[in-house]
Design an enzyme around this catalytic site. Structure first.
Site, PDB file in Angstrom:
ATOM      1  CD  GLU A  84      -2.715   1.036   2.625  1.00  0.00           C
ATOM      2  OE1 GLU A  84      -3.817   1.605   2.653  1.00  0.00           O
ATOM      3  OE2 GLU A  84      -2.234   0.433   3.608  1.00  0.00           O
ATOM      4  CE  LYS A 156      -7.848   0.579   3.636  1.00  0.00           C
ATOM      5  NZ  LYS A 156      -6.759   1.353   4.299  1.00  0.00           N
ATOM      6  CB  CYS A 197      -4.179  -1.855   4.395  1.00  0.00           C
ATOM      7  SG  CYS A 197      -3.222  -1.578   5.923  1.00  0.00           S
TER       8      CYS A 197
END
Length: 323
Positions: A84, A156, A197
């Site tokens: 990331e 995300k 993440c």
């Protein structure tokens, strides 16, 4: 650089419930004329997982990514996964929003050229994509094929708005807009499920990718904090691999990026039985680890432990509550 071979591990029971949450998100498949990866199992594919310490300098970060890509290509890697925020980590609030670009902008085009020149697929986790307004960006996982084309991208979904004990307060939603589309992509390395993440803490997303969209390899580019990484990083990754019977490739940011931010590191690759098959010897070093993904292992684990046949939570269940 480290390389590890497949090994057996103790069985751990799996299968969390899959999600009524599926209805809240759209699913965007990507075929582009490619036969379904789940339909055929070919020779093992060599993949690499990167670890790096990004800083507030786009050119410096690109130089690191370019060097690692060329070294990985020389090692026979055909698919390289970056963490990331690989291209930029700023030290001031709002810096990344000012740098955010569309996926056809100059920053991503450099990485597309790098993929083409290296003849390698790249997973670029957490790119600062230009958002819906001037005050927000998307945290976007971009997948580029070996011809230099963006094969697909995932914004995300779960944003990191957390007060980390003994650390600091993070408010990702202040400058980032959440995505709402679940993405799986067919590739020469299996069917890939794209995440980023903090998504790791929400197992229903991975259940949807596995049981509704047939993912075989889950990608988790991350920049975990030192505190949360020490407590939960490997445990959560191995759990996702075991629950879904997928390979998990988790590229990580490592070390101090600036005075305000530090990442845990420990880039690893995990097989469908939950065994760590590759990781860097040094949790904080810059480099990459290599493993050969064998999709026949995915099929073998799923055949011997047929949880897809035993799952019940897609059915309507009665519930009882007491006051």
């Amino acid at each position: 650089m480290a390389r590890a071979s497949l090994a057996a591990s103790l069985p751990i029971a799996a299968a969390a419930a899959a999600a009524a949450a599926a209805a809240r998100f759209r699913f965007r498949p990507s075929f582009r004329g490619m036969a379904s990866a789940s339909a055929a199992v070919g020779a093992p594919a060599r993949v690499g997982v990167v670890q790096m310490t990004s800083v507030g300098d786009v050119d410096a970060n690109y130089a690191t990514c370019s060097r690692l890509t060329k070294e990985a290509a020389a090692s026979g890697v055909k698919f390289l996964c970056f963490p990331e925020v690989f291209s930029f980590i700023g030290s001031k609030d709002g810096e990344s929003v000012k740098l955010a670009e569309p996926l056809d902008g100059p920053i991503m085009q450099r990485y597309c050229s790098l993929a083409k020149e290296s003849g390698m697929w790249l997973s670029l986790g957490g790119f600062q994509e230009k958002g819906p307004d001037d005050s927000h960006q998307y945290n976007t996982h971009v997948l580029i094929d070996d011809s230099g084309k963006v094969r697909n991208s995932y914004r995300k979904i779960h944003l990191f708005d957390v007060d980390v004990p003994g650390n600091m307060v993070y408010k990702e939603s202040r400058f980032t807009t959440a995505g709402n589309t679940i993405v799986a992509v067919d590739s020469p390395f299996g069917r890939l499920g794209l995440t980023v993440c903090y998504d790791l803490r929400f197992p229903e997303l991975y259940q949807i990718l596995r049981f509704k969209h047939q993912a075989q390899v889950l990608l988790v580019p991350s920049a975990f904090t030192k505190v949360t990484g020490e407590a939960h990083w490997e445990i959560l990754l191995r759990a996702r691999a075991i629950e879904t019977q997928c390979y998990v490739i988790a590229a990580a940011q490592a070390g101090k990026h600036n005075e305000k931010r530090e990442s845990y590191g420990d880039s690893i690759i995990i097989d469908p039985w939950g065994t760590v098959i590759a990781r860097l010897p040094d949790r904080l070093s810059t480099g990459f680890a290599v493993a050969d993904l064998d999709l026949s292992k995915v099929e073998a684990v799923r055949t011997r432990m047929p949880i897809s046949e035993h799952r019940k939570f897609d059915s309507d269940w009665k519930s009882s509550t007491q006051q």
